[in-house]
Design a protein around this motif. Sequence first.
Motif, PDB file in Angstrom:
ATOM      1  N   LEU A  85       0.832  -1.203   0.000  1.00  0.00           N
ATOM      2  CA  LEU A  85       0.000   0.000   0.000  1.00  0.00           C
ATOM      3  C   LEU A  85       0.862   1.246   0.000  1.00  0.00           C
ATOM      4  O   LEU A  85       0.583   2.212  -0.727  1.00  0.00           O
ATOM      5  CB  LEU A  85      -0.924  -0.005   1.217  1.00  0.00           C
ATOM      6  N   ALA A  86       1.927   1.263   0.803  1.00  0.00           N
ATOM      7  CA  ALA A  86       2.798   2.441   0.886  1.00  0.00           C
ATOM      8  C   ALA A  86       3.415   2.766  -0.468  1.00  0.00           C
ATOM      9  O   ALA A  86       3.459   3.938  -0.880  1.00  0.00           O
ATOM     10  CB  ALA A  86       3.892   2.212   1.926  1.00  0.00           C
ATOM     11  N   LEU A  87       3.890   1.753  -1.190  1.00  0.00           N
ATOM     12  CA  LEU A  87       4.521   1.983  -2.487  1.00  0.00           C
ATOM     13  C   LEU A  87       3.501   2.415  -3.534  1.00  0.00           C
ATOM     14  O   LEU A  87       3.769   3.304  -4.351  1.00  0.00           O
ATOM     15  CB  LEU A  87       5.253   0.719  -2.939  1.00  0.00           C
ATOM     16  N   ALA A  88       2.316   1.792  -3.513  1.00  0.00           N
ATOM     17  CA  ALA A  88       1.266   2.194  -4.454  1.00  0.00           C
ATOM     18  C   ALA A  88       0.829   3.626  -4.181  1.00  0.00           C
ATOM     19  O   ALA A  88       0.631   4.428  -5.111  1.00  0.00           O
ATOM     20  CB  ALA A  88       0.078   1.235  -4.343  1.00  0.00           C
ATOM     21  N   GLU A  89       0.685   3.961  -2.908  1.00  0.00           N
ATOM     22  CA  GLU A  89       0.277   5.311  -2.526  1.00  0.00           C
ATOM     23  C   GLU A  89       1.333   6.335  -2.922  1.00  0.00           C
ATOM     24  O   GLU A  89       1.015   7.406  -3.455  1.00  0.00           O
ATOM     25  CB  GLU A  89       0.026   5.345  -1.019  1.00  0.00           C
ATOM     26  N   ALA A  90       2.614   6.007  -2.675  1.00  0.00           N
ATOM     27  CA  ALA A  90       3.696   6.936  -2.996  1.00  0.00           C
ATOM     28  C   ALA A  90       3.773   7.193  -4.499  1.00  0.00           C
ATOM     29  O   ALA A  90       3.923   8.343  -4.944  1.00  0.00           O
ATOM     30  CB  ALA A  90       5.030   6.386  -2.483  1.00  0.00           C
ATOM     31  N   ARG A  91       3.672   6.140  -5.295  1.00  0.00           N
ATOM     32  CA  ARG A  91       3.720   6.324  -6.743  1.00  0.00           C
ATOM     33  C   ARG A  91       2.529   7.153  -7.237  1.00  0.00           C
ATOM     34  O   ARG A  91       2.671   7.999  -8.131  1.00  0.00           O
ATOM     35  CB  ARG A  91       3.751   4.963  -7.444  1.00  0.00           C
ATOM     36  N   THR A  92       1.366   6.911  -6.650  1.00  0.00           N
ATOM     37  CA  THR A  92       0.166   7.649  -7.070  1.00  0.00           C
ATOM     38  C   THR A  92       0.275   9.121  -6.716  1.00  0.00           C
ATOM     39  O   THR A  92      -0.066   9.996  -7.525  1.00  0.00           O
ATOM     40  CB  THR A  92      -1.088   7.039  -6.414  1.00  0.00           C
ATOM     41  N   VAL A  93       0.743   9.420  -5.515  1.00  0.00           N
ATOM     42  CA  VAL A  93       0.882  10.819  -5.097  1.00  0.00           C
ATOM     43  C   VAL A  93       1.861  11.553  -6.006  1.00  0.00           C
ATOM     44  O   VAL A  93       1.573  12.649  -6.508  1.00  0.00           O
ATOM     45  CB  VAL A  93       1.345  10.894  -3.622  1.00  0.00           C
ATOM     46  N   LEU A  94       3.034  10.964  -6.231  1.00  0.00           N
ATOM     47  CA  LEU A  94       4.034  11.625  -7.073  1.00  0.00           C
ATOM     48  C   LEU A  94       3.558  11.746  -8.521  1.00  0.00           C
ATOM     49  O   LEU A  94       3.801  12.760  -9.186  1.00  0.00           O
ATOM     50  CB  LEU A  94       5.358  10.861  -7.012  1.00  0.00           C
TER      51      LEU A  94
END
Length: 512
Positions: free
Chosen positions: A463-472
């Motif tokens: 979730l953290a990696l998916a969220e980080a990629r989506t935000v950026l």
Amino acid sequence: MELWGSILLLQGTTLLVIVCSWVILDRVWRPWRLILFCRKQGIDGFPFVPLIGQLPQVSKVLENTDQGSALEWKALSIARECVHNHGKIFYFTTAGAVRICVADPGLIKEILQTNADSYSKPSFIHDLELLRTGIFASSGDLWAPQRQLLQLLFAPKVIKREMGGINQWCRAALRSWSQEIDSNSGGELPVHKKLAELTLSIIKKLGFGQEDGWGSDYQTSSNIAESFSSYLLNCRRLFFGYPAAVPGYRFLPTGLNKEIMKDETWLTKVIEDLIVARSKDYVATSSEDREHKDVLDILLTTEAISGQQVRDNGLTFLLAGHHTTASLLTWSMYMLALYPLWQERARAEVEEFCGDGEVEWNTLAQLKTLSMILSETLRLFPPIPLIGRRCVKENSVGPYVIPPGVEIMIPTAVIHRDKEFWGDDADQFQPMRFANGLGKASKHILAYLPFGSGPRSCIGQNLALAEARTVLATILPMYSWSLSPGYLHCPEVSLTLQPKFDLPIVMQRLRS
């Protein structure tokens, strides 16, 4: 009167003897015995100082405010020097705790994977009252059922289902940022603060199914994020500062303890309000009509989970969950500010695969440049720069025997920059080292530990990696950015690695 005076004197003397005996046993004899055990096995370490150990040095390093170089910081430099001087396994003490620092990936594998059952979370994590019985801080029979119960919520198919919500919050945050940036002639934004608020709002929606505020005017994402950061820093001072030298200090009515208690009480009220709100939903709807299938839903409908575990797990996911992702995003934006060519490459990739639309789940795998940047940021600025464990059962680690009571410290940030495993450019920002995947980036797979390893690895890493990629991927097409001239580079460690003086970024709009 004389008889009563004699009795009181005797009782006072007895109590004093008991306290002194306990202090000698806990702060002198027990650590000295463990240090001798280490020395007999050839483990080097710092000189033994009764009662306090290396606590003054540790406290000084953690409270340091010196500005470090662009890709390093004071605590990391000192930790690397310790490993250089004493080797990849050595001991030190803080008050009565004997800690063995292990920076050898081969030994780390045995601690985190092979002998995982012989270790619990370290004492300072267990002592975080807000998280005590939750999945992050608990151990053994208390932890295992919770892990099994909750891990399915972080499977790829579940995250895929939630991508719409993540996109929604990213767009809403960007609109809010735009107003603040436009009203500021310099276009400057306190990025860490804003990212902490965003990740907190996202985890509240995904983990608790709520997006319509926090229940009261004073419960805002900003206040909650700041309160949790304050709580963690005060706990760090309590466990690794001078107060730790005073036996029983944490139970005294001091200003520090009052501040910790104040944050504990307030943050507990936040999660209890969320639990009450969900409970009202249960009363109003039948089980067949409930749409929630998130963390709180699972916790409240599982009979084996106690009320305290519901509360502590709620706080774990709400607070610790957003803290780590905010750290990753903050340092990623920092690195892209330092390296504008990589920022341009990432922006071009996002525009190619995402265009003006939302970031889709299937698109995330195509954002290879962005993924490499995140992986390299996790290497240089790991959200959890230090992994701790407490030995609860004697076990063998390589040629060494680890006795119960010893605390293990794994300096993730140091291992991530070890030239033996990463090459001569270990201190440089080189995302291309991850071009062929994590397995081929270094000479040892456990030289890379941003999410830990073994059965206690971070449950929310997908979730953290998916969220980080989506935000950026949401920010990059809209803005370019650079560091503010006023930025002071001073990363500090509480539970995660955070910029002590926030991260002021100058944002320049690319699209209207």
